[in-house]
Design an enzyme around this catalytic site. Structure first.
Site, PDB file in Angstrom:
ATOM      1  N   ALA A 154      79.530  -2.764  67.117  1.00 53.34           N
ATOM      2  CA  ALA A 154      80.920  -3.196  67.314  1.00 53.34           C
ATOM      3  C   ALA A 154      81.361  -3.144  68.779  1.00 53.34           C
ATOM      4  O   ALA A 154      82.303  -3.846  69.165  1.00 53.34           O
ATOM      5  CB  ALA A 154      81.849  -2.340  66.454  1.00 53.34           C
ATOM      6  N   GLU A 200      70.242  -9.844  73.999  1.00 57.49           N
ATOM      7  CA  GLU A 200      71.178  -9.334  72.998  1.00 57.49           C
ATOM      8  C   GLU A 200      70.671  -9.684  71.596  1.00 57.49           C
ATOM      9  O   GLU A 200      70.167 -10.785  71.387  1.00 57.49           O
ATOM     10  CB  GLU A 200      72.536 -10.013  73.229  1.00 57.49           C
ATOM     11  CG  GLU A 200      73.589  -9.709  72.195  1.00 57.49           C
ATOM     12  CD  GLU A 200      74.883 -10.504  72.443  1.00 57.49           C
ATOM     13  OE1 GLU A 200      74.825 -11.592  73.062  1.00 57.49           O
ATOM     14  OE2 GLU A 200      75.936 -10.026  72.007  1.00 57.49           O
ATOM     15  N   PRO A 250      76.532   1.810  67.576  1.00 57.90           N
ATOM     16  CA  PRO A 250      77.140   2.564  66.477  1.00 57.90           C
ATOM     17  C   PRO A 250      76.887   1.960  65.098  1.00 57.90           C
ATOM     18  O   PRO A 250      76.880   0.739  64.942  1.00 57.90           O
ATOM     19  CB  PRO A 250      78.642   2.533  66.803  1.00 57.90           C
ATOM     20  CG  PRO A 250      78.815   1.365  67.706  1.00 57.90           C
ATOM     21  CD  PRO A 250      77.552   1.281  68.503  1.00 57.90           C
ATOM     22  N   ASN A 251      76.664   2.847  64.176  1.00 57.35           N
ATOM     23  CA  ASN A 251      76.510   2.526  62.746  1.00 57.35           C
ATOM     24  C   ASN A 251      75.184   1.861  62.377  1.00 57.35           C
ATOM     25  O   ASN A 251      74.910   1.639  61.204  1.00 57.35           O
ATOM     26  CB  ASN A 251      77.682   1.672  62.238  1.00 57.35           C
ATOM     27  CG  ASN A 251      78.999   2.406  62.385  1.00 57.35           C
ATOM     28  OD1 ASN A 251      79.107   3.543  61.943  1.00 57.35           O
ATOM     29  ND2 ASN A 251      79.981   1.791  63.020  1.00 57.35           N
ATOM     30  N   ARG A 295      74.473   0.780  54.421  1.00 54.60           N
ATOM     31  CA  ARG A 295      75.697   0.179  54.944  1.00 54.60           C
ATOM     32  C   ARG A 295      75.764  -1.317  54.611  1.00 54.60           C
ATOM     33  O   ARG A 295      74.849  -2.065  54.952  1.00 54.60           O
ATOM     34  CB  ARG A 295      75.642   0.353  56.454  1.00 54.60           C
ATOM     35  CG  ARG A 295      76.631  -0.434  57.218  1.00 54.60           C
ATOM     36  CD  ARG A 295      76.279  -0.458  58.698  1.00 54.60           C
ATOM     37  NE  ARG A 295      77.396  -1.045  59.399  1.00 54.60           N
ATOM     38  CZ  ARG A 295      77.310  -1.608  60.586  1.00 54.60           C
ATOM     39  NH1 ARG A 295      76.169  -1.663  61.230  1.00 54.60           N
ATOM     40  NH2 ARG A 295      78.374  -2.121  61.134  1.00 54.60           N
ATOM     41  N   HIS A 340      71.722  -9.336  67.319  1.00 54.50           N
ATOM     42  CA  HIS A 340      72.566  -8.927  66.191  1.00 54.50           C
ATOM     43  C   HIS A 340      71.863  -9.317  64.910  1.00 54.50           C
ATOM     44  O   HIS A 340      71.378 -10.452  64.792  1.00 54.50           O
ATOM     45  CB  HIS A 340      73.948  -9.600  66.244  1.00 54.50           C
ATOM     46  CG  HIS A 340      74.717  -9.177  67.443  1.00 54.50           C
ATOM     47  ND1 HIS A 340      75.277  -7.921  67.558  1.00 54.50           N
ATOM     48  CD2 HIS A 340      74.949  -9.804  68.615  1.00 54.50           C
ATOM     49  CE1 HIS A 340      75.843  -7.814  68.749  1.00 54.50           C
ATOM     50  NE2 HIS A 340      75.656  -8.941  69.410  1.00 54.50           N
ATOM     51  N   TYR A 360      73.707  -6.595  55.892  1.00 54.88           N
ATOM     52  CA  TYR A 360      72.616  -6.089  56.733  1.00 54.88           C
ATOM     53  C   TYR A 360      71.298  -5.840  55.992  1.00 54.88           C
ATOM     54  O   TYR A 360      70.312  -5.452  56.625  1.00 54.88           O
ATOM     55  CB  TYR A 360      73.076  -4.793  57.428  1.00 54.88           C
ATOM     56  CG  TYR A 360      74.307  -5.001  58.291  1.00 54.88           C
ATOM     57  CD1 TYR A 360      74.253  -5.813  59.421  1.00 54.88           C
ATOM     58  CD2 TYR A 360      75.533  -4.411  57.961  1.00 54.88           C
ATOM     59  CE1 TYR A 360      75.379  -6.024  60.209  1.00 54.88           C
ATOM     60  CE2 TYR A 360      76.663  -4.611  58.750  1.00 54.88           C
ATOM     61  CZ  TYR A 360      76.581  -5.421  59.866  1.00 54.88           C
ATOM     62  OH  TYR A 360      77.696  -5.629  60.643  1.00 54.88           O
ATOM     63  N   ASN A 399      71.525  -4.137  70.899  1.00 55.36           N
ATOM     64  CA  ASN A 399      72.432  -4.465  69.806  1.00 55.36           C
ATOM     65  C   ASN A 399      73.530  -3.413  69.892  1.00 55.36           C
ATOM     66  O   ASN A 399      73.364  -2.284  69.425  1.00 55.36           O
ATOM     67  CB  ASN A 399      71.724  -4.407  68.450  1.00 55.36           C
ATOM     68  CG  ASN A 399      72.676  -4.750  67.299  1.00 55.36           C
ATOM     69  OD1 ASN A 399      73.896  -4.851  67.495  1.00 55.36           O
ATOM     70  ND2 ASN A 399      72.136  -4.920  66.100  1.00 55.36           N
ATOM     71  N   ARG A 433      81.157 -14.847  61.267  1.00 54.88           N
ATOM     72  CA  ARG A 433      81.839 -13.784  60.516  1.00 54.88           C
ATOM     73  C   ARG A 433      83.322 -13.746  60.911  1.00 54.88           C
ATOM     74  O   ARG A 433      83.902 -14.778  61.224  1.00 54.88           O
ATOM     75  CB  ARG A 433      81.127 -12.447  60.777  1.00 54.88           C
ATOM     76  CG  ARG A 433      79.694 -12.429  60.206  1.00 54.88           C
ATOM     77  CD  ARG A 433      79.027 -11.092  60.396  1.00 54.88           C
ATOM     78  NE  ARG A 433      79.758 -10.023  59.717  1.00 54.88           N
ATOM     79  CZ  ARG A 433      79.509  -8.722  59.890  1.00 54.88           C
ATOM     80  NH1 ARG A 433      78.525  -8.343  60.707  1.00 54.88           N
ATOM     81  NH2 ARG A 433      80.205  -7.824  59.248  1.00 54.88           N
TER      82      ARG A 433
HETATM   83  C1  DQA Z   1      76.070  -6.116  64.461  1.00 55.22           C
HETATM   84  C2  DQA Z   1      77.314  -7.000  64.370  1.00 55.22           C
HETATM   85  C3  DQA Z   1      78.549  -6.262  64.833  1.00 55.22           C
HETATM   86  O1  DQA Z   1      79.698  -7.092  64.740  1.00 55.22           O
HETATM   87  C4  DQA Z   1      78.774  -5.048  63.956  1.00 55.22           C
HETATM   88  O2  DQA Z   1      79.884  -4.310  64.424  1.00 55.22           O
HETATM   89  C5  DQA Z   1      77.564  -4.194  63.851  1.00 55.22           C
HETATM   90  C6  DQA Z   1      76.264  -4.829  63.686  1.00 55.22           C
HETATM   91  C7  DQA Z   1      74.814  -6.815  63.907  1.00 55.22           C
HETATM   92  O3  DQA Z   1      73.720  -6.355  64.203  1.00 55.22           O
HETATM   93  O4  DQA Z   1      74.935  -7.797  63.159  1.00 55.22           O
HETATM   94  O5  DQA Z   1      77.653  -2.975  63.816  1.00 55.22           O
HETATM   95  O6  DQA Z   1      75.831  -5.809  65.818  1.00 55.22           O
END
Ligand code: DQA
Length: 145
Positions: free
Chosen positions: A76, A97, A9-10, A17, A99, A22, A73, A106
């Site tokens: 959240a 994994e 998501p996102n 964003r 990120h 990011y 990835n 964080r």
């Molecule tokens: C994320 C880190 C997560 O905590 C966050 O909710 C994201 C992006 C990252 O790529 O740094 O949406 O996965």
């Protein structure tokens, strides 16, 4: 070798964003980077992005026996989703994994990852380069489950 990249998501909002976290590259640019890297490494790649947890679970289930590895990835959901962890366990597929940001430096609520209980390696805080490292690690196949 076939790898499925799952973004949660996102991540489709990259570029607009929280740029201070990011960066300003768009999601499209990230996907292009992953595809170019895969081509260089001689690996077939499919990149998907879902905002819905259930769609991520389904994508992982379907990867069983079809892909040699998953790069995930989970956004959240990383910090909340036992369903995604269970799907990875059920699919029995090598998983790395990623990120973009360093979740361990964080907010407190980002410091636990359910995904890392299954993934053989985690690449955090390296931006898009994390995907390239994950791809190479899967290709190397050094770690087996
Ligand atoms: C994320 C880190 C997560 O905590 C966050 O909710 C994201 C992006 C990252 O790529 O740094 O949406 O996965």
């Amino acid at each position: 070798m076939k790898i499925l990249v799952i973004n949660g998501p996102n991540l489709n909002m990259l570029g607009t964003r929280e740029k201070e976290i990011y960066g300003d590259e768009s999601y499209g640019e990230l996907v292009a980077f992953i595809k170019v890297t895969a081509k260089k490494e001689g690996v077939k790649v499919k990149v998907v992005q879902y905002n819905c947890e259930g769609k991520i679970v389904t994508a992982i289930q379907r990867a069983r026996g079809r892909y040699d590895g998953i790069i995930i990835n989970a956004g959240a959901y990383t910090h909340t989703s036992i369903a995604i962890l269970d799907a990875l366990r059920a699919a029995e597929v090598h998983a790395a994994e990623v990120h973009l940001s360093d979740i361990y430096s964080r907010e407190e609520y980002r410091r636990h990852s359910y995904i890392s209980e299954y993934a053989f390696a985690s690449f955090v805080g390296k931006g898009k380069e994390g995907y390239a490292e994950a791809l190479r690690a899967l290709k190397k196949g050094a770690v087996s489950r």
